[in-house]
Motif scaffolding. Structure first.
Motif, PDB file in Angstrom:
ATOM      1  N   ALA A 127       0.814  -1.219   0.000  1.00  0.00           N
ATOM      2  CA  ALA A 127       0.000   0.000   0.000  1.00  0.00           C
ATOM      3  C   ALA A 127       0.846   1.268   0.000  1.00  0.00           C
ATOM      4  O   ALA A 127       0.311   2.367   0.039  1.00  0.00           O
ATOM      5  CB  ALA A 127      -0.917  -0.002   1.223  1.00  0.00           C
ATOM      6  N   GLY A 128       2.168   1.107  -0.031  1.00  0.00           N
ATOM      7  CA  GLY A 128       3.051   2.269  -0.038  1.00  0.00           C
ATOM      8  C   GLY A 128       3.354   2.832   1.339  1.00  0.00           C
ATOM      9  O   GLY A 128       3.936   3.902   1.463  1.00  0.00           O
ATOM     10  N   GLN A 129       2.973   2.096   2.382  1.00  0.00           N
ATOM     11  CA  GLN A 129       3.237   2.531   3.754  1.00  0.00           C
ATOM     12  C   GLN A 129       4.599   2.005   4.215  1.00  0.00           C
ATOM     13  O   GLN A 129       4.951   0.862   3.927  1.00  0.00           O
ATOM     14  CB  GLN A 129       2.144   2.021   4.694  1.00  0.00           C
ATOM     15  CG  GLN A 129       0.784   2.573   4.374  1.00  0.00           C
ATOM     16  CD  GLN A 129       0.760   4.086   4.440  1.00  0.00           C
ATOM     17  OE1 GLN A 129       1.180   4.684   5.419  1.00  0.00           O
ATOM     18  NE2 GLN A 129       0.285   4.709   3.375  1.00  0.00           N
ATOM     19  N   PRO A 130       5.370   2.818   4.922  1.00  0.00           N
ATOM     20  CA  PRO A 130       6.699   2.387   5.334  1.00  0.00           C
ATOM     21  C   PRO A 130       6.658   1.207   6.296  1.00  0.00           C
ATOM     22  O   PRO A 130       5.798   1.143   7.179  1.00  0.00           O
ATOM     23  CB  PRO A 130       7.287   3.620   6.019  1.00  0.00           C
ATOM     24  CG  PRO A 130       6.144   4.507   6.325  1.00  0.00           C
ATOM     25  CD  PRO A 130       5.052   4.170   5.372  1.00  0.00           C
ATOM     26  N   LEU A 131       7.576   0.271   6.099  1.00  0.00           N
ATOM     27  CA  LEU A 131       7.750  -0.829   7.038  1.00  0.00           C
ATOM     28  C   LEU A 131       8.678  -0.375   8.152  1.00  0.00           C
ATOM     29  O   LEU A 131       9.564   0.456   7.931  1.00  0.00           O
ATOM     30  CB  LEU A 131       8.348  -2.050   6.327  1.00  0.00           C
ATOM     31  CG  LEU A 131       7.472  -2.721   5.278  1.00  0.00           C
ATOM     32  CD1 LEU A 131       8.239  -3.829   4.573  1.00  0.00           C
ATOM     33  CD2 LEU A 131       6.202  -3.272   5.900  1.00  0.00           C
TER      34      LEU A 131
END
Length: 95
Positions: free
Chosen positions: A39-43
């Motif tokens: 989803a393009g969210q940082p890990l």
């Protein structure tokens, strides 16, 4: 092109590890690996282990892996899209 990149990306049930490729004669200091989920969210990084990211309850069937300069990374203000646009190297990996 300039000798900077990602050599391997490995996924286990709990984490994803990315290995940095550096130009000859350069050390890892000065570079930061960043990674986003599908989803393009940082890990989240696994503590002091740069290049190892937590995958708990995240869709990591596809990840974006980027290499940023340390100064760029330290100065970004929470807009991960802007950070990725300033990356020195970026690639997408599907599992």
């Amino acid at each position: 092109e300039n000798g900077l990149g990602i050599a391997t990306v490995r996924k286990s049930p709990y984490e994803i590890t990315a290995e940095l490729i550096l130009p000859e004669g350069e050390g890892q200091e000065g570079y930061v690996i960043v990674m986003t989920d599908s989803a393009g969210q940082p890990l989240e990084s696994r503590g002091d282990y740069v290049g190892i990211y937590n995958t708990y309850q995240r869709d990591v069937s596809r990840v974006t892996v980027a290499v940023c300069g340390e100064e760029t990374f330290m100065n970004y203000k929470g807009d991960f899209g802007t950070l990725l646009s300033k990356a020195l190297f970026k690639t997408e990996v599907s599992f």
